[in-house]
Enzyme design. Structure first.
Site, PDB file in Angstrom:
ATOM      1  N   LYS A  82       0.871  -1.179   0.000  1.00 11.25           N
ATOM      2  CA  LYS A  82       0.000   0.000   0.000  1.00 11.25           C
ATOM      3  C   LYS A  82       0.905   1.226   0.000  1.00 11.25           C
ATOM      4  CE  LYS A  82      -4.501   1.010   0.684  1.00 11.25           C
ATOM      5  NZ  LYS A  82      -5.713   0.277   0.309  1.00 11.25           N
ATOM      6  N   GLY A 181     -19.817   7.235   6.210  1.00 13.17           N
ATOM      7  CA  GLY A 181     -18.965   7.553   5.058  1.00 13.17           C
ATOM      8  C   GLY A 181     -19.660   7.145   3.780  1.00 13.17           C
ATOM      9  N   VAL A 182     -20.171   8.145   3.051  1.00 15.04           N
ATOM     10  CA  VAL A 182     -20.853   7.833   1.785  1.00 15.04           C
ATOM     11  C   VAL A 182     -20.032   8.366   0.615  1.00 15.04           C
ATOM     12  CG1 VAL A 182     -23.213   7.401   2.547  1.00 15.04           C
ATOM     13  CG2 VAL A 182     -22.443   9.766   2.300  1.00 15.04           C
ATOM     14  N   GLY A 183     -18.795   7.885   0.546  1.00  9.82           N
ATOM     15  CA  GLY A 183     -17.910   8.224  -0.563  1.00  9.82           C
ATOM     16  C   GLY A 183     -18.117   7.221  -1.683  1.00  9.82           C
ATOM     17  N   HIS A 184     -17.030   6.866  -2.358  1.00 11.87           N
ATOM     18  CA  HIS A 184     -17.123   5.960  -3.498  1.00 11.87           C
ATOM     19  C   HIS A 184     -17.864   4.670  -3.127  1.00 11.87           C
ATOM     20  CE1 HIS A 184     -13.844   8.493  -5.084  1.00 11.87           C
ATOM     21  NE2 HIS A 184     -14.398   8.185  -6.242  1.00 11.87           N
ATOM     22  N   VAL A 185     -17.395   3.990  -2.081  1.00 13.92           N
ATOM     23  CA  VAL A 185     -17.969   2.690  -1.718  1.00 13.92           C
ATOM     24  C   VAL A 185     -19.321   2.869  -1.026  1.00 13.92           C
ATOM     25  CG1 VAL A 185     -17.618   0.563  -0.425  1.00 13.92           C
ATOM     26  CG2 VAL A 185     -15.652   1.703  -1.454  1.00 13.92           C
TER      27      VAL A 185
HETATM   28  P1  NAD Z   1     -13.866   7.893  -0.199  1.00 13.30           P
HETATM   29  O1  NAD Z   1     -12.800   8.865   0.166  1.00 13.30           O
HETATM   30  O2  NAD Z   1     -14.493   7.994  -1.532  1.00 13.30           O
HETATM   31  O3  NAD Z   1     -15.040   7.976   0.878  1.00 13.30           O
HETATM   32  C1  NAD Z   1     -14.829   8.105   2.230  1.00 13.30           C
HETATM   33  C2  NAD Z   1     -15.954   8.970   2.760  1.00 13.30           C
HETATM   34  O4  NAD Z   1     -15.848   8.998   4.179  1.00 13.30           O
HETATM   35  C3  NAD Z   1     -15.906  10.405   2.262  1.00 13.30           C
HETATM   36  O5  NAD Z   1     -17.163  10.806   1.787  1.00 13.30           O
HETATM   37  C4  NAD Z   1     -15.495  11.205   3.503  1.00 13.30           C
HETATM   38  O6  NAD Z   1     -16.011  12.505   3.526  1.00 13.30           O
HETATM   39  C5  NAD Z   1     -16.062  10.336   4.606  1.00 13.30           C
HETATM   40  N1  NAD Z   1     -15.434  10.516   5.904  1.00 13.30           N
HETATM   41  C6  NAD Z   1     -14.128  10.717   6.212  1.00 13.30           C
HETATM   42  N2  NAD Z   1     -13.975  10.823   7.538  1.00 13.30           N
HETATM   43  C7  NAD Z   1     -15.205  10.679   8.083  1.00 13.30           C
HETATM   44  C8  NAD Z   1     -15.701  10.678   9.403  1.00 13.30           C
HETATM   45  N3  NAD Z   1     -14.908  10.865  10.457  1.00 13.30           N
HETATM   46  N4  NAD Z   1     -17.030  10.473   9.591  1.00 13.30           N
HETATM   47  C9  NAD Z   1     -17.856  10.294   8.537  1.00 13.30           C
HETATM   48  N5  NAD Z   1     -17.440  10.285   7.264  1.00 13.30           N
HETATM   49  C10 NAD Z   1     -16.138  10.480   7.048  1.00 13.30           C
HETATM   50  O7  NAD Z   1     -13.269   6.430   0.058  1.00 13.30           O
HETATM   51  P2  NAD Z   1     -13.855   5.047  -0.460  1.00 13.30           P
HETATM   52  O8  NAD Z   1     -13.113   4.658  -1.685  1.00 13.30           O
HETATM   53  O9  NAD Z   1     -15.330   5.089  -0.462  1.00 13.30           O
HETATM   54  O10 NAD Z   1     -13.341   4.072   0.694  1.00 13.30           O
HETATM   55  C11 NAD Z   1     -13.986   4.044   1.962  1.00 13.30           C
HETATM   56  C12 NAD Z   1     -13.226   3.096   2.887  1.00 13.30           C
HETATM   57  O11 NAD Z   1     -13.216   1.788   2.318  1.00 13.30           O
HETATM   58  C13 NAD Z   1     -11.752   3.458   3.095  1.00 13.30           C
HETATM   59  O12 NAD Z   1     -11.371   3.090   4.383  1.00 13.30           O
HETATM   60  C14 NAD Z   1     -11.025   2.586   2.083  1.00 13.30           C
HETATM   61  O13 NAD Z   1      -9.699   2.319   2.462  1.00 13.30           O
HETATM   62  C15 NAD Z   1     -11.878   1.342   2.145  1.00 13.30           C
HETATM   63  N6  NAD Z   1     -11.789   0.559   0.933  1.00 13.30           N
HETATM   64  C16 NAD Z   1     -12.118   1.109  -0.276  1.00 13.30           C
HETATM   65  C17 NAD Z   1     -12.043   0.328  -1.410  1.00 13.30           C
HETATM   66  C18 NAD Z   1     -12.443   0.876  -2.761  1.00 13.30           C
HETATM   67  O14 NAD Z   1     -12.633   0.079  -3.698  1.00 13.30           O
HETATM   68  N7  NAD Z   1     -12.628   2.180  -2.908  1.00 13.30           N
HETATM   69  C19 NAD Z   1     -11.614  -1.003  -1.329  1.00 13.30           C
HETATM   70  C20 NAD Z   1     -11.316  -1.555  -0.070  1.00 13.30           C
HETATM   71  C21 NAD Z   1     -11.399  -0.756   1.049  1.00 13.30           C
END
Ligand code: NAD
Length: 356
Positions: A82, A181-185
Site C-alpha cells: 500500500k 462515510g458515503v464516498g465511493h464505496v
Molecule cells: P472515499 O474517500 O471515496 O469515501 C470516504 C468517505 O468517508 C468520504 O465521503 C469522507 O467525507 C467520509 N469521511 C471521512 N472521515 C469521516 C468521518 N470521520 N465520519 C464520517 N465520514 C467520514 O473512500 P472510499 O473509496 O469510499 O473508501 C472508503 C473506505 O473503504 C476506506 O477506508 C477505504 O480504504 C476502504 N476501501 C475502499 C475500497 C475501494 O474500492 N474504494 C476497497 C477496499 C477498502
C-alpha cells in the site's frame, strides 16, 4: 513512535518500505511492501493530509499488512502493499502523479498500485504514463475503472452472510443500518441496501456527499457524526476511515452486526476483536468482505471479464459463513479466524514455492 521503523517492520512483518520525495511537484510518499510470498504486492495509493510523516508511515504499514491478508484470503496470487501520499486533495497535479508513477516503476513490478481514498481512475491514468505497474485505470484505456462498485457489492455480500448468521435469514429488509462515510464505496452500498428495503441512516463529514446520497436515495436519513453511537441500529457499516471500533465506541454500540468497507476497523485487533464477541456483536472481518475492489483490479492483470469478477466477489458470502463457523468452533474472534485462514494459505504456498 515508541518503536523504531525497523522494529515496526519486524513486528508487523514488512519486507520493504520506500520513501519518495520530489521537491518540484511537492510529492511526499511512502510505499510499504508487506509480503510478496504469493506474488507482487498490490494495493492502492491513499492521498491524505496526514499531520506528520509518522502518522503516514503507521497508516502505510497497517494498510499494507491488511492487503497481504486480503489477497491471501481471496485466493489471489498477490502480495500485500500500500502507498500513502501526504497531501491535501487540492494538491493533486499531473506532475505529482507522474513523478509518483516513476517511483512505482523503479520497483520493477514488485509493487502494483491502484486507487484508494482520494485517488481516482483518472489519477491512475497519469501514473500509467510512467509505469505499467498500475491497475484501476479508466475503461477507455482498457482498464477496469473504479473498483468501488465491486467493493460495495462484496461488503453487501458479507453483510448478508452476517445477517444470516445473526438472525437466521439473510434478508436486510427492515434492518436499521448505519453507513458511516458515503464516498465511493458507501454510496454504492447504500444503493444495494435501499433496494433491499433496509432502513438506512448515513453520516459523513462532507455535506456534498450527504446531499448526493439523499438525492439518489430519498428515504435515507442523515445522522450527525457525534450521535451515531447513540443510534438504535441493527447493523453498523464503517465506510470512512479505520479504527472506529475502539473501547469507547464498542461500549456504546447498539448494533448486532458490524460489516463495512473501511480498512483496519479494529483499533487494536487483540483487544477489540474479543470485546465485540463479549458484547454479542458479530464482526465481519474488514479485509475479508472489502476485497471486491482488489478482486476486480487483480482481474485487470489477466483478461478482464466483469461477470467473472462478480462471481468471484459473490464468494465472499460463503467465505464469511465459513469464517464465522471457524470462529465459533475454535473460540477465537472473527478477525483472528480470518487471519488464520490467510496465514495458512501463505505458509502452504511458500512451501510449494520452496520446491522444484
Ligand atoms: P472515499 O474517500 O471515496 O469515501 C470516504 C468517505 O468517508 C468520504 O465521503 C469522507 O467525507 C467520509 N469521511 C471521512 N472521515 C469521516 C468521518 N470521520 N465520519 C464520517 N465520514 C467520514 O473512500 P472510499 O473509496 O469510499 O473508501 C472508503 C473506505 O473503504 C476506506 O477506508 C477505504 O480504504 C476502504 N476501501 C475502499 C475500497 C475501494 O474500492 N474504494 C476497497 C477496499 C477498502
Amino acid at each position: 513512535m515508541n518503536q523504531s521503523l525497523f522494529e515496526m517492520m519486524q513486528s508487523m512483518g514488512h519486507e520493504q518500505v520506500v520513501f519518495c520525495h520530489d521537491p518540484h511537484s511537492g510529492l511526499n510518499a511512502i510505499i510499504a511492501i508487506h509480503n510478496t510470498t504469493l506474488g507482487p504486492a498490490l494495493g492502492g495509493t491513499r492521498l491524505w493530509p496526514y499531520l506528520n510523516s509518522e502518522e503516514a508511515l503507521i497508516d502505510a504499514l497497517r494498510l499494507s499488512r491488511g492487503m497481504t491478508f486480503k489477497a491471501a484470503i481471496s485466493g489471489l496470487n498477490l502480495g500485500g502493499g500500500k502507498a500513502v501520499i501526504m497531501a491535501d486533495p487540492n494538491q493533486k497535479s499531473e506532475a505529482l502523479w507522474r513523478r509518483y508513477g516513476k517511483f512505482v516503476d523503479s520497483l520493477n513490478g514488485k509493487y502494483i498500485t491502484a486507487e484508494d481514498v482520494n485517488t481516482a481512475a483518472r489519477d491512475m491514468e497519469f501514473i500509467a504514463m510512467q509505469t505499467e505497474h498500475v491497475t484501476g485505470v479508466p475503461e477507455y484505456m482498457g482498464g477496469s475503472g473504479d473498483p468501488s462498485p465491486f467493493t460495495a457489492y462484496g461488503v453487501y455480500m458479507g453483510m448478508k452472510a452476517s445477517t444470516k448468521k445473526t438472525w437466521g435469514n439473510d434478508s436486510l429488509s427492515g434492518k436499521k443500518i448505519l453507513v458511516q462515510g458515503v464516498g465511493h464505496v458507501g454510496q454504492y452500498l447504500v444503493g444495494h441496501l435501499v433496494k433491499e428495503g433496509a432502513k438506512v441512516f448515513i453520516t459523513d463529514i462532507n455535506e456534498a456527499k450527504i446531499k448526493q446520497t439523499q438525492q439518489a436515495n430519498p428515504s435515507v436519513e442523515y445522522v450527525a457524526g457525534e450521535k451515531i453511537f447513540d443510534l438504535d441500529m441493527d447493523i453498523y457499516a464503517p465506510c470512512a476511515l479505520g479504527a472506529t471500533l475502539n473501547t469507547e465506541s464498542i461500549g456504546k454500540l447498539k448494533a448486532k452486526v458490524v460489516a463495512g468497507a473501511a480498512n483496519n476497523q479494529l483499533a487494536d485487533e487483540d483487544v477489540h476483536g474479543p470485546m465485540l464477541i463479549e458484547k454479542g456483536i458479530l464482526y465481519a472481518p474488514d479485509f475479508l468482505i472489502n476485497a471486491g475492489g482488489l478482486i476486480n483490479v487483480a482481474a485487470e492483470l489477466e483478461t478482464y471479464n466483469a461477470d467473472r469478477v462478480k462471481g468471484n466477489v459473490e464468494k465472499i458470502y460463503n467465505r464469511s459463513l465459513e469464517i464465522f463457523e471457524l470462529s465459533e468452533r475454535e473460540k477465537i474472534h472473527t478477525q483472528a479466524a480470518a487471519m488464520r485462514i490467510a496465514e495458512k494459505r501463505i505458509a502452504d504456498i511458500a512451501a510449494v514455492n520452496a520446491r522444484l
